[in-house]
Design an enzyme around this catalytic site. Structure first.
Site, PDB file in Angstrom:
ATOM      1  NE  ARG A   1      -2.134   1.907   3.380  1.00  0.00           N
ATOM      2  CZ  ARG A   1      -1.974   1.455   4.621  1.00  0.00           C
ATOM      3  NH1 ARG A   1      -2.505   0.287   4.963  1.00  0.00           N
ATOM      4  NH2 ARG A   1      -1.280   2.140   5.504  1.00  0.00           N
TER       5      ARG A   1
ATOM      6  CD  GLU B   1       4.079   4.813   6.034  1.00  0.00           C
ATOM      7  OE1 GLU B   1       5.181   4.728   6.605  1.00  0.00           O
ATOM      8  OE2 GLU B   1       2.998   4.628   6.603  1.00  0.00           O
TER       9      GLU B   1
ATOM     10  CG  ASN C   1       2.523   1.113   4.478  1.00  0.00           C
ATOM     11  OD1 ASN C   1       2.985   1.316   5.588  1.00  0.00           O
ATOM     12  ND2 ASN C   1       1.825   2.027   3.822  1.00  0.00           N
TER      13      ASN C   1
ATOM     14  CB  SER D   1      -4.004  -2.698   8.219  1.00  0.00           C
ATOM     15  OG  SER D   1      -3.757  -1.306   8.269  1.00  0.00           O
TER      16      SER D   1
ATOM     17  CE  LYS E   1       8.006   5.234   7.716  1.00  0.00           C
ATOM     18  NZ  LYS E   1       7.678   3.847   8.130  1.00  0.00           N
TER      19      LYS E   1
ATOM     20  CE  LYS F   1       7.209  10.020   7.368  1.00  0.00           C
ATOM     21  NZ  LYS F   1       6.633   9.354   6.185  1.00  0.00           N
TER      22      LYS F   1
ATOM     23  CD  GLU G   1       6.575   0.361   8.090  1.00  0.00           C
ATOM     24  OE1 GLU G   1       5.527   0.928   7.733  1.00  0.00           O
ATOM     25  OE2 GLU G   1       7.682   0.597   7.569  1.00  0.00           O
ATOM     26  N   GLY G   2       3.369   1.639  11.554  1.00  0.00           N
ATOM     27  CA  GLY G   2       2.280   1.889  12.489  1.00  0.00           C
ATOM     28  C   GLY G   2       2.267   3.350  12.924  1.00  0.00           C
TER      29      GLY G   2
ATOM     30  NE  ARG H   1      -4.549   5.456   6.272  1.00  0.00           N
ATOM     31  CZ  ARG H   1      -3.256   5.179   6.426  1.00  0.00           C
ATOM     32  NH1 ARG H   1      -2.814   4.690   7.566  1.00  0.00           N
ATOM     33  NH2 ARG H   1      -2.398   5.413   5.451  1.00  0.00           N
TER      34      ARG H   1
END
Length: 546
Positions: free
Chosen positions: A200, A216, A218, A223, A381, A435, A439-440, A522
């Site tokens: 993603r 970013e 992923n 998810s 990253k 950063k 992740e998350g 989102r």
């Protein structure tokens, strides 16, 4: 969501004449990074990178369900909707979520993350979809297969991964452990003939430049393929039901089939593995409030492809897993064809050596990994920052048009050994995001905290700055939304982040799947820096093309 604006008053005007004037000048201002230490030469063997003979074929951008006018009117301003209608929308949305499985575990219940069907609540959602330019939607869809291909090629270059992350491994124990596993796979020349990626790529639309910029990429545990599809259906249903009140076209919400496309790729990988008795294992956290997003994927695999899935934690895999002589992974008596990670992406998933032993065991097996350790590292990253340097994309891609399309959506990215950039970030921290290799949600550093963190790292002088990168802060347009969480709806000023899913499957030299595979929108309150839905910062949304 990682680089949102907390204040509309902050301007990029002053910096536009230096680093951020254009994507081309931004790239040219970057300096090549030379690692201070390399691994032993025998660890830097890289398998031959597979390059398809035919030009890369991009998936078609999903077409609208009906023939529409070229320019659609923006959706109604949600803040103009009167309170009575908001209450009706909220009530109908709550019923819809309950009947259709748009659910998460209740954060107030200890059992909601361990026992399915207990203490469920509706997923946090926006009641009205977010307007989004159709041209940028098409752009994001078009580059998805190119990013898929890029990840696959980067993952095959062991030397590039090890060298690019060589300083990071000294400063970040988690990255060091991942690289240790990767090094062992290079030493034994472990071949991954079947390569599966469920990715993603996340974007924000910068208000000043009107550029769609990547936050970013992923490559592990991407998810919400299950719940994102449901949100699109929810919004289409609400706009249809209240068409006279809201005066909008529900067909301006693009079709979203992420869950079935993810299931198709997993099932195809399972089929390529060649053992009809084998299962797909979901590697999960011991407590997972977002389990229903995962169960939607399991249901699609079972109902559409007749594939059995099992769920195990890393600790359970260590306790119940074994490797047979031919490389077959057996967990709790069942042969495993495909390993799908929905855990293992953060240090908090590795409570002891048991979890690390499980990760190594899986990597040594002949099961298809989603992702493999090399795919995992390719999404870090630091690698994202390395790929943004001049001439690096050319190491992996040949098509100049494809390279230009990717570069167009690169934001400014720098390592912390670039003194001029660090100096500017200390002077103007509001223009940067710091950063870590995580992740998350909830990990990034913003605003005045950027200055404090950089000064602290400079004072320490221990090389721990290699655990971070700096990114240009993106300032998206502030919009109006109606957000609903735990049954309560409220109007807010918000910003949004678009995630485009991609699926990729290759067996030896044959690319079986490479396509854009749905989307995730989102939305969060504009004053919030972080934006993960599962972390409690944002809500699920969909897009309304304008």
């Amino acid at each position: 969501m990682g680089s949102g604006c907390s204040s509309p008053s902050i301007s990029l005007t002053t910096i536009a004449t230096s680093h951020f004037q254009s994507q081309e000048s931004l790239s040219n201002s970057l300096n090549f990074y030379s690692p201070t230490r390399f691994l032993e030469p025998h660890l830097l063997k890289s398998s031959k990178i597979f390059i398809p003979k035919s030009p890369l074929k991009c998936a078609k951008v999903p077409e609208m369900q009906t023939q529409l006018e070229d320019s659609a009117k923006p959706i109604v301003d949600p803040h103009d909707i009167d309170s009575k209608l908001v209450q009706k929308l909220a009530n109908d949305a709550l019923v819809w979520c309950s009947l259709r499985g748009l659910l998460v575990g209740d954060r107030n219940s200890e059992r909601s993350g361990t026992i399915p069907g207990v203490d469920m609540v509706h997923a946090p959602v926006a009641l009205i979809p977010m307007s989004f330019p159709e041209s940028h939607w098409k752009q994001a869809c078009e580059v998805a297969p190119i990013f898929n291909e890029l990840v696959d090629r980067v993952s095959q270059d062991g030397e590039f991964l090890q060298q690019s992350l060589s300083r990071t491994r000294k400063a970040d124990p988690f990255t060091s452990r991942l690289l240790e596993i990767h090094s062992k796979m290079l030493e034994i020349n472990k071949l991954e003939e079947i390569r599966l990626g469920l990715h993603r790529s996340d974007y924000m639309l910068d208000e000043q430049t009107k550029l769609l910029l990547q936050i970013e990429l992923n490559t592990i545990s991407s998810s919400f393929p299950g719940l994102s599809c449901l949100v699109s259906e929810l919004h289409r249903s609400l706009l249809q039901q209240y068409r006279e009140d809201i005066a909008s076209d529900p067909n301006r919400i693009p079709a979203n089939n992420a869950v079935n496309q993810f299931a198709e790729a997993l099932a195809k990988a399972w089929n390529e593995y060649g053992d009809p008795r084998a299962v797909i294992i979901f590697v999960v956290q011991a407590e997972e409030r977002n389990m229903y997003d995962q169960h939607w994927l399991s249901a699609s695999l079972r109902e559409r492809h007749q594939v059995t899935t099992i769920r195990k934690t890393l600790a359970e895999i260590d306790a119940l897993g074994e490797l047979q002589q031919d490389g077959t992974l057996v967990v709790d008596g069942q042969a495993v064809a495909v390993i799908y990670f929905r855990a293992g992406y953060a240090p908090s998933d590795y409570h002891s050596e048991s979890e690390w032993k499980a990760r190594l065991l899986m990597e040594q097996s002949r099961a298809v990994k989603c992702p493999s350790i090399s795919y995992h590292l390719a999404g870090s990253k630091k690698i994202q920052q390395e790929l943004a340097k001049p001439n690096v994309l050319e190491r992996f891609l040949e098509n100049k048009d494809d390279i230009a399309k990717l570069r167009k959506c690169f934001a400014g990215l720098w390592s912390l050994d670039e003194s001029d950039i660090v100096k500017d970030a200390i002077e103007r921290p509001e223009l940067y995001v710091m950063k870590p290799q995580r992740e998350g949600g909830g990990n990034n550093i913003y605003g005045e905290d950027v200055r404090g963190a950089l000064l602290k790292l400079q004072k320490e002088g221990t090389g721990s700055d290699a655990a971070y990168i700096l990114m240009q802060r993106i300032f998206p347009k502030i919009s109006h939304s109606i957000l609903m969480r735990e049954g309560i709806s409220h109007k807010e000023e918000t910003i949004s982040e678009l995630g485009i899913y991609g699926t990729y499957l290759r067996n030896k030299t044959e690319v079986l799947i490479n396509q854009q595979a749905g989307y995730l929108m989102r939305t969060k309150v504009s004053s919030s820096d972080e934006g993960g839905v599962a972390a409690g910062f944002a809500v699920l949304d969909s897009i309304y093309l304008v």
